[in-house]
Design a protein around this motif. Structure first.
Motif, short mmCIF file in Angstrom:
data_model
loop_
_atom_site.label_atom_id
_atom_site.label_comp_id
_atom_site.label_asym_id
_atom_site.label_seq_id
_atom_site.Cartn_x
_atom_site.Cartn_y
_atom_site.Cartn_z
N ALA A 147 4.28 3.17 -20.53
CA ALA A 147 5.21 2.05 -20.45
C ALA A 147 5.23 1.47 -19.04
O ALA A 147 5.24 0.26 -18.84
N LYS A 148 5.20 2.36 -18.07
CA LYS A 148 5.26 1.91 -16.67
C LYS A 148 4.00 1.14 -16.31
O LYS A 148 4.04 0.13 -15.61
N GLU A 149 2.87 1.62 -16.85
CA GLU A 149 1.60 1.03 -16.45
C GLU A 149 1.34 -0.33 -17.09
O GLU A 149 0.91 -1.27 -16.42
N VAL A 172 12.85 -2.25 -21.32
CA VAL A 172 14.25 -2.27 -21.74
C VAL A 172 14.68 -0.83 -21.95
O VAL A 172 14.01 -0.08 -22.65
N PHE A 173 15.79 -0.45 -21.33
CA PHE A 173 16.33 0.88 -21.58
C PHE A 173 17.54 0.76 -22.48
O PHE A 173 18.48 0.02 -22.19
N MET A 174 17.51 1.50 -23.59
CA MET A 174 18.63 1.45 -24.55
C MET A 174 19.32 2.79 -24.67
O MET A 174 18.69 3.84 -24.54
N ALA A 175 20.62 2.75 -24.91
CA ALA A 175 21.37 3.97 -25.23
C ALA A 175 22.52 3.59 -26.14
O ALA A 175 23.13 2.53 -25.96
N GLU A 176 22.79 4.41 -27.11
CA GLU A 176 23.91 4.23 -28.03
C GLU A 176 24.01 2.82 -28.61
O GLU A 176 25.09 2.24 -28.67
N THR A 236 11.61 -5.06 -14.55
CA THR A 236 10.19 -4.73 -14.42
C THR A 236 10.09 -3.21 -14.45
O THR A 236 11.09 -2.51 -14.23
N PRO A 237 8.87 -2.69 -14.71
CA PRO A 237 8.73 -1.23 -14.72
C PRO A 237 9.24 -0.60 -13.42
O PRO A 237 9.89 0.45 -13.46
N GLU A 238 8.98 -1.25 -12.29
CA GLU A 238 9.45 -0.71 -11.01
C GLU A 238 10.98 -0.65 -10.98
O GLU A 238 11.56 0.36 -10.60
N GLU A 239 11.59 -1.75 -11.41
CA GLU A 239 13.06 -1.80 -11.38
C GLU A 239 13.67 -0.70 -12.24
O GLU A 239 14.63 -0.04 -11.83
N VAL A 240 13.12 -0.51 -13.43
CA VAL A 240 13.74 0.45 -14.36
C VAL A 240 13.35 1.89 -14.03
O VAL A 240 14.19 2.78 -14.03
#
Lengths: 206, 250
Positions: free
Chosen positions: B207-209, B215-219, B227-231
């Motif tokens: 995913a990073k590459e 997008v990070f999801m929870a509940e 961006t991958p760097e940000e997350v």
């Protein structure tokens, strides 16, 4: 010989006819589902004997011979068997269709196929593999059932009905009442089976 | 991907409730741009697969709207089959058609739905099988393939419809570890080839590459997008940090 022919024709014609209630019961539309369910429950919930007698009563074909067979008893016998086996086979077909993994439908629909296309090209070809072994069972059952009522002797039976008819004009009603009484006994059982089946299917879902 | 690319999928106020009680998704907004590779990550049960499956109405949303190429998706609309053609989907469990050969798996839908001629469908299938490195398996049946091979055929099958976007629902989660690489390699090629992709995955390094956005999801909600760097490197939200620490990658 007569028995085998009856059984074979019954399973064959019943199998073709069975597609109708099977697909109706799988429909999302209540107006298709409810009558098909009622049909299947009534046929499954009443004894074959009652059905056969009723069909004789209703069709009332006079004795005539084709190839040494009395069509007056063969045709109603076949009709009764076809109706009976269509209800059982429709449940086999429905079960066979439901046994095909849900992912198959999803894959087909995700490729833009319509629901009809999916049924014809993806689901039914796979369902047949589930259906065939159970269909063999049904064939055996039907053979046994025919032999039972052949053994009773259809001509004799008609004679008996004739006597009954003479003493009471409400023969049809009598048969219907008997059928209803059996239905009262079998319907709760078949409901219970449905519940168990539903539980089992839930356990499979993630 | 150009930053001014237009949105191909827009999700607005999406809520999905299962059996009346479980809130799988709560008021989710998301857009996917043309040519973008978007990865959705998060713990199991976070609703990421449900979100993906709502995008082509494999799951019907309880409320909210999905726009695909400016068409509102509606399950009762006859048009839905036409729109789904353009949204390929790759499943965790492959879902190849077991009664059909590899070739037939790929050609069936182009022939039936796109009315492609048999010859053209076969030519296309051969091209796609070469692309996923399985030319020698053209006459095999799914049961004769390894998991990795099945998934590559499934990707070829989805590509045969010439989709505008490909949805991947945990494409490597059902694979033995040694087969993950071959599937990711095919996906990477697609990503670099400019295909719009939405990927639900547990493969963080992948995913990073390849992602343009993660997008990070929870509940049932989107916690963080970037961006991958940000997350992955400098996550803002505590929930994201916890998750990344637990999956033990960075």
């Amino acid at each position: 010989m007569m028995t085998l022919m009856l059984a074979f024709l019954a399973v064959l014609l019943g199998g073709i006819l069975a597609m109708v209630p099977a697909l109706m019961r799988l429909s999302k539309n209540k107006f298709l589902r409810v009558p098909a369910t009622a049909y299947v429950e009534i046929i499954r919930g009443t004894p074959m004997l009652v059905q056969v007698l009723l069909i004789y009563q209703l069709l009332n074909i006079p004795l005539f011979l084709i190839g040494g067979l009395d069509m007056g008893s063969f045709i109603p016998g076949l009709v009764a068997l076809v109706i009976n086996s269509s209800a059982y086979v429709s449940e086999i077909i429905r079960g066979g269709i439901l046994a095909v993994d849900k992912g198959q439908t999803e894959a087909a629909r995700s490729l833009g196929m319509s629901s009809t296309m999916t049924m014809k090209k993806i689901i039914l070809p796979q369902a047949i593999k589930n259906i065939f072994p159970a269909l063999g069972n049904e064939f055996v059952t039907i053979i046994k059932e025919t032999s039972i009522f052949m053994y009773l002797g259809i001509a004799e039976l008609m004679y008996q009905v004739g006597i009954l008819k003479a003493s009471s004009p409400a023969v049809t009603e009598l048969y219907i009442v008997a059928g209803l009484m059996y239905l009262v006994l079998t319907y709760p059982l078949s409901k219970l089976m449905n519940k168990i089946e539903g539980r089992l299917r839930h356990a499979d879902e993630r | 991907m150009q930053t001014n690319a237009k949105d191909i999928i827009v999700v607005k106020g999406l809520t999905k409730t299962f059996k009346g009680t479980i809130h799988a998704l709560v008021n989710v907004d998301l857009h996917v741009k043309q040519g973008e590779v978007l990865s959705i990550i998060g713990p199991s049960g976070s609703g990421k697969s449900t979100l993906l499956r709502c995008m082509n109405l494999m799951e019907v949303p309880t409320s909210g709207t999905i726009l695909f190429e400016e068409h509102t998706l509606n399950i009762k609309d006859k048009n839905i089959n036409k729109l789904r053609e353009k949204m390929g989907m790759v499943f965790q469990s492959f879902n190849l058609f077991p009664h059909l050969s590899v070739l037939e798996n790929i050609t069936l839908s182009p022939r039936l739905v796109l009315k492609m001629s048999d010859e053209n469908a076969v030519i296309l299938a051969k091209q796609l099988l070469e692309q996923v490195g399985l030319s020698d398996k053209i006459d095999a049946y799914p049961s004769q393939l390894s998991g990795g091979q099945k998934q590559r055929v499934a990707i070829a099958r989805a590509l045969a419809m010439k989709p505008d976007v490909l949805l991947f629902d945990e494409p490597t989660s059902a694979l033995d570890p040694e087969m993950v690489g071959e599937v990711l390699a095919v996906m990477k090629n697609l990503a670099f080839g400019g295909m719009t992709m939405v990927i639900v995955t547990h493969e963080m390094a992948f995913a990073k590459e390849v992602s343009d956005r993660v997008v990070f999801m929870a509940e049932g909600s989107i916690v963080e997008t970037g961006t991958p760097e940000e997350v992955f490197v400098v996550p803002k939200e505590e929930r994201t940090k916890q998750f990344l620490k637990r999956v033990n990658v960075y």
